[in-house]
Design an enzyme around this catalytic site. Structure first.
Site, PDB file in Angstrom:
ATOM      1  N   ASP A  30      -4.443 -20.310 -26.511  1.00  0.00           N
ATOM      2  CA  ASP A  30      -3.235 -20.404 -25.703  1.00  0.00           C
ATOM      3  C   ASP A  30      -2.053 -20.289 -27.077  1.00  0.00           C
ATOM      4  O   ASP A  30      -2.123 -21.145 -27.822  1.00  0.00           O
ATOM      5  CB  ASP A  30      -2.957 -21.638 -25.092  1.00  0.00           C
ATOM      6  CG  ASP A  30      -1.558 -21.660 -24.034  1.00  0.00           C
ATOM      7  OD1 ASP A  30      -0.759 -21.350 -24.505  1.00  0.00           O
ATOM      8  OD2 ASP A  30      -2.035 -21.803 -22.852  1.00  0.00           O
ATOM      9  N   ILE A  31      -0.950 -19.601 -26.598  1.00  0.00           N
ATOM     10  CA  ILE A  31      -0.011 -19.328 -27.757  1.00  0.00           C
ATOM     11  C   ILE A  31       0.708 -20.866 -27.858  1.00  0.00           C
ATOM     12  O   ILE A  31       1.577 -21.113 -28.652  1.00  0.00           O
ATOM     13  CB  ILE A  31       0.942 -18.212 -27.652  1.00  0.00           C
ATOM     14  CG1 ILE A  31       1.659 -18.179 -26.221  1.00  0.00           C
ATOM     15  CG2 ILE A  31       0.242 -16.910 -27.867  1.00  0.00           C
ATOM     16  CD1 ILE A  31       2.733 -17.279 -25.807  1.00  0.00           C
ATOM     17  N   ASN A  86      -4.555 -24.988 -12.792  1.00  0.00           N
ATOM     18  CA  ASN A  86      -3.330 -25.097 -12.158  1.00  0.00           C
ATOM     19  C   ASN A  86      -3.381 -23.777 -11.121  1.00  0.00           C
ATOM     20  O   ASN A  86      -3.525 -22.583 -11.601  1.00  0.00           O
ATOM     21  CB  ASN A  86      -2.004 -25.177 -13.109  1.00  0.00           C
ATOM     22  CG  ASN A  86      -2.260 -26.340 -13.874  1.00  0.00           C
ATOM     23  OD1 ASN A  86      -2.585 -27.313 -13.881  1.00  0.00           O
ATOM     24  ND2 ASN A  86      -1.437 -25.874 -15.179  1.00  0.00           N
ATOM     25  N   GLN A  93       1.311 -23.859 -12.319  1.00  0.00           N
ATOM     26  CA  GLN A  93       0.911 -22.509 -12.797  1.00  0.00           C
ATOM     27  C   GLN A  93       2.025 -21.602 -13.151  1.00  0.00           C
ATOM     28  O   GLN A  93       2.993 -21.567 -12.271  1.00  0.00           O
ATOM     29  CB  GLN A  93       0.022 -21.740 -11.801  1.00  0.00           C
ATOM     30  CG  GLN A  93      -0.506 -20.476 -12.050  1.00  0.00           C
ATOM     31  CD  GLN A  93      -1.411 -19.637 -11.093  1.00  0.00           C
ATOM     32  OE1 GLN A  93      -1.800 -20.289  -9.841  1.00  0.00           O
ATOM     33  NE2 GLN A  93      -2.160 -18.723 -11.266  1.00  0.00           N
ATOM     34  N   HIS A  99      -6.798 -18.780 -14.618  1.00  0.00           N
ATOM     35  CA  HIS A  99      -7.144 -19.300 -16.052  1.00  0.00           C
ATOM     36  C   HIS A  99      -7.586 -20.725 -16.035  1.00  0.00           C
ATOM     37  O   HIS A  99      -6.708 -21.404 -15.257  1.00  0.00           O
ATOM     38  CB  HIS A  99      -6.241 -18.874 -16.942  1.00  0.00           C
ATOM     39  CG  HIS A  99      -4.848 -19.601 -16.759  1.00  0.00           C
ATOM     40  ND1 HIS A  99      -3.992 -18.881 -15.819  1.00  0.00           N
ATOM     41  CD2 HIS A  99      -4.066 -20.356 -17.460  1.00  0.00           C
ATOM     42  CE1 HIS A  99      -2.781 -19.453 -15.763  1.00  0.00           C
ATOM     43  NE2 HIS A  99      -2.908 -20.440 -16.863  1.00  0.00           N
ATOM     44  N   HIS A 101      -7.849 -24.002 -18.595  1.00  0.00           N
ATOM     45  CA  HIS A 101      -7.349 -24.423 -20.022  1.00  0.00           C
ATOM     46  C   HIS A 101      -8.362 -25.301 -20.456  1.00  0.00           C
ATOM     47  O   HIS A 101      -8.970 -26.273 -19.672  1.00  0.00           O
ATOM     48  CB  HIS A 101      -6.062 -25.256 -19.691  1.00  0.00           C
ATOM     49  CG  HIS A 101      -5.075 -24.508 -19.303  1.00  0.00           C
ATOM     50  ND1 HIS A 101      -3.896 -24.142 -20.282  1.00  0.00           N
ATOM     51  CD2 HIS A 101      -4.567 -24.261 -18.017  1.00  0.00           C
ATOM     52  CE1 HIS A 101      -2.803 -23.761 -19.743  1.00  0.00           C
ATOM     53  NE2 HIS A 101      -3.272 -23.479 -18.267  1.00  0.00           N
TER      54      HIS A 101
END
Length: 139
Positions: A30-31, A86, A93, A99, A101
């Site tokens: 994740d960025i 989420n 979300q 997705h 996490h």
């Protein structure tokens, strides 16, 4: 082409730091890096979230989680790991492609806070709500 950022990452149109890929699932860092090693696991099939996901896609996605969670925890020397999903904006979300996490945890005093409130349970209310949910499951 779809304007979904995760679809663009899957298609290779946007760079990512991949940690795993097969024909059904992609995992990449994740960025935002909530904690170092924060990884996203996404189905390659575009689906908004778990609420719209087929059982087949859910199985494909979830079957990769144990291996990926162990890899993230091991590679980062984390003490633990949160697995978070989420669904819809009200639940946090922000990218509307399903997705999961994987968030490594290093210290119970880090900046990430996930809390659950504790109070005296109303067992009658819980029983009624459980029955209502069970009815929806079998519907």
């Amino acid at each position: 082409m779809d304007s979904c950022i995760f679809c663009k990452i899957i298609a290779g149109e946007i760079p990512s730091s991949k940690v795993y890929e097969d024909d059904k699932v992609l995992a990449f860092l994740d960025i935002s890096q909530t904690t170092p090693g924060h990884t996203l696991v996404v189905p390659k099939e575009h689906v908004r979230n778990v609420l719209e996901m087929s059982e087949k896609t859910a199985l494909e996605l979830s079957s990769r989680l144990p291996k990926l969670a162990r890899a993230v925890k091991s590679a980062t020397n984390a003490k633990g790991l949160n697995i978070l999903n989420n669904n819809e904006e009200v639940a946090g979300q922000s990218v509307f492609h399903a997705h999961i996490h994987l968030i490594p945890r290093y210290d119970s005093n880090d900046e990430l806070s996930i809390t659950f409130t504790e109070h005296e349970p109303d067992f009658d209310a819980l029983a009624k709500l459980a029955q209502k949910i069970a009815n929806e499951v079998t519907a």
